[in-house]
Design an enzyme around this catalytic site. Structure first.
Site, PDB file in Angstrom:
ATOM      1  N   GLY A  12      33.822  41.989  44.129  1.00  0.00           N
ATOM      2  CA  GLY A  12      33.483  40.796  44.895  1.00  0.00           C
ATOM      3  C   GLY A  12      32.278  40.035  44.382  1.00  0.00           C
ATOM      4  CB  SER A  13      30.486  39.768  41.159  1.00  0.00           C
ATOM      5  OG  SER A  13      31.472  39.401  40.237  1.00  0.00           O
ATOM      6  CG  ASN A  14      34.177  35.575  40.688  1.00  0.00           C
ATOM      7  OD1 ASN A  14      33.710  34.560  40.179  1.00  0.00           O
ATOM      8  ND2 ASN A  14      34.668  36.577  39.973  1.00  0.00           N
ATOM      9  CG  MET A  90      42.849  43.033  41.258  1.00  0.00           C
ATOM     10  SD  MET A  90      42.873  41.907  39.838  1.00  0.00           S
ATOM     11  CE  MET A  90      41.162  41.926  39.356  1.00  0.00           C
ATOM     12  NE  ARG A  91      49.382  44.563  45.785  1.00  0.00           N
ATOM     13  CZ  ARG A  91      49.991  45.592  45.210  1.00  0.00           C
ATOM     14  NH1 ARG A  91      49.322  46.391  44.395  1.00  0.00           N
ATOM     15  NH2 ARG A  91      51.263  45.832  45.425  1.00  0.00           N
ATOM     16  CG  ASN A 107      43.801  33.629  40.762  1.00  0.00           C
ATOM     17  OD1 ASN A 107      43.111  34.470  41.353  1.00  0.00           O
ATOM     18  ND2 ASN A 107      44.434  33.915  39.631  1.00  0.00           N
ATOM     19  CG  HIS A 109      43.622  34.849  34.630  1.00  0.00           C
ATOM     20  ND1 HIS A 109      44.237  35.974  35.121  1.00  0.00           N
ATOM     21  CD2 HIS A 109      43.816  34.850  33.286  1.00  0.00           C
ATOM     22  CE1 HIS A 109      44.787  36.637  34.109  1.00  0.00           C
ATOM     23  NE2 HIS A 109      44.553  35.976  32.996  1.00  0.00           N
TER      24      HIS A 109
HETATM   25  C1  GAR Z   1      37.177  38.578  37.869  1.00  0.00           C
HETATM   26  O1  GAR Z   1      36.784  38.669  36.538  1.00  0.00           O
HETATM   27  C2  GAR Z   1      38.476  37.802  37.983  1.00  0.00           C
HETATM   28  O2  GAR Z   1      38.597  36.800  37.028  1.00  0.00           O
HETATM   29  C3  GAR Z   1      39.488  38.880  37.769  1.00  0.00           C
HETATM   30  O3  GAR Z   1      38.976  40.006  38.425  1.00  0.00           O
HETATM   31  C4  GAR Z   1      37.560  39.969  38.401  1.00  0.00           C
HETATM   32  C5  GAR Z   1      37.032  40.211  39.802  1.00  0.00           C
HETATM   33  O4  GAR Z   1      35.639  40.370  39.792  1.00  0.00           O
HETATM   34  N1  GAR Z   1      40.763  38.491  38.285  1.00  0.00           N
HETATM   35  C6  GAR Z   1      41.927  38.862  37.758  1.00  0.00           C
HETATM   36  O5  GAR Z   1      42.011  39.600  36.810  1.00  0.00           O
HETATM   37  C7  GAR Z   1      43.148  38.296  38.454  1.00  0.00           C
HETATM   38  N2  GAR Z   1      44.345  38.766  37.817  1.00  0.00           N
HETATM   39  P1  GAR Z   1      34.825  40.366  41.142  1.00  0.00           P
HETATM   40  O6  GAR Z   1      35.521  41.297  42.134  1.00  0.00           O
HETATM   41  O7  GAR Z   1      33.476  40.892  40.768  1.00  0.00           O
HETATM   42  O8  GAR Z   1      34.764  38.955  41.655  1.00  0.00           O
END
Ligand code: GAR
Length: 195
Positions: A12-14, A90-91, A107, A109
Site C-alpha cells: 500500500g505504498s501507493n 492483484m486480482r 490502475n 502498472h
Molecule cells: C506497484 O508497483 C504497482 O504498480 C504494482 O504493484 C505494486 C504495489 O505496490 N501493481 C501491479 O503489479 C498490478 N498488476 P504498493 O502496494 O506498495 O502500492
C-alpha cells in the site's frame, strides 16, 4: 472533492502516496473506503493512520471473480464513491466491476505499457534486457492492462539491478505520478462529458 474508493492487495505504498497528497492538499479528493483482499496486508495499517475505513473482501471466500466483484460494487456504492483507484490490486477484475463505474476506474502498472502486461512486470523487464522501463497509470477495461494511458514515467534499468532495486526505483515514480494522474483523469472526464 473527488470521492475515491481505493483497492489494494499488499503493502500500500501507493495508497499512502495518494492519502498523503490529499492530506497535503495537493489532490482535491477524499478517500471514502479501502477495499483489500489479503488479511494482514500492510495497507490496512496505513489506512488506520489516515482514518480511512477499510473493508476486507477476501477473494478466497467467493466462488468466482464475478461474485467478488459484486461484493466490491456493493461496498463501493455504500461508500458513495465516484472514482475507483486500483493501487496494487492483484486480482483480475470483470465487467461486473468495470461496467459499474464506466470510464472511472484507474490502475497503476509497473511498466511502460503496452510492454510487459500482466504479472511480474518488473521481472519481465529485467528478463527482456530493456534499458528503460517505468510505470503507467491507465483506465481499466476488460482486457488486462490495456485501457487508455493517462500518465507514464520512465526509469533507467541499471546493470546491477535486481527485481527489488528496480521495483523501488519504479515505486518512487509511481508515488509521484499517481496523485496527479487521478486529478488529470477526473478533469478530462468532466470535460468530455460536457461535449
Ligand atoms: C506497484 O508497483 C504497482 O504498480 C504494482 O504493484 C505494486 C504495489 O505496490 N501493481 C501491479 O503489479 C498490478 N498488476 P504498493 O502496494 O506498495 O502500492
Amino acid at each position: 472533492p473527488l470521492k475515491l474508493g481505493i483497492m489494494a492487495s499488499g503493502s500500500g505504498s501507493n495508497f499512502e502516496a495518494i492519502a498523503q497528497a490529499i492530506a497535503d492538499r495537493c489532490l482535491n479528493a477524499q478517500l471514502q473506503v479501502l477495499i483489500y483482499n489479503n488479511p494482514g496486508a500492510t495497507v490496512v495499517e496505513r489506512a488506520k493512520r489516515f482514518d480511512v475505513p477499510s473493508v476486507l473482501l477476501n477473494h478466497r471466500v467467493f466462488d468466482s471473480r464475478e461474485q467478488l466483484d459484486h461484493a466490491i460494487v456493493q461496498t463501493l456504492r455504500q461508500h458513495e464513491i465516484e472514482w475507483l483507484v486500483m493501487a496494487g490490486w492483484m486480482r483480475i477484475v470483470t465487467p461486473v466491476l468495470i461496467n459499474a463505474f464506466p470510464n472511472r476506474i484507474l490502475n497503476i502498472h509497473p511498466s511502460l505499457l503496452p510492454s510487459f502486461k500482466g504479472h511480474r512486470a518488473v521481472e519481465q523487464a529485467l528478463a527482456a534486457g530493456v534499458k528503460i522501463t517505468g510505470c503507467t497509470v491507465h483506465g481499466v477495461v476488460s482486457d488486462v492492462d490495456s485501457g487508455e494511458i493517462i500518465m507514464q514515467a520512465a526509469v533507467p534499468v541499471l546493470p546491477t539491478d535486481t527485481a527489488e532495486t528496480l521495483q523501488s526505483r519504479i515505486h518512487v515514480q509511481e508515488h509521484r505520478i499517481y496523485p496527479s494522474a487521478i486529478a488529470l483523469a477526473a478533469h478530462s472526464w468532466k470535460e468530455r462529458s460536457k461535449l
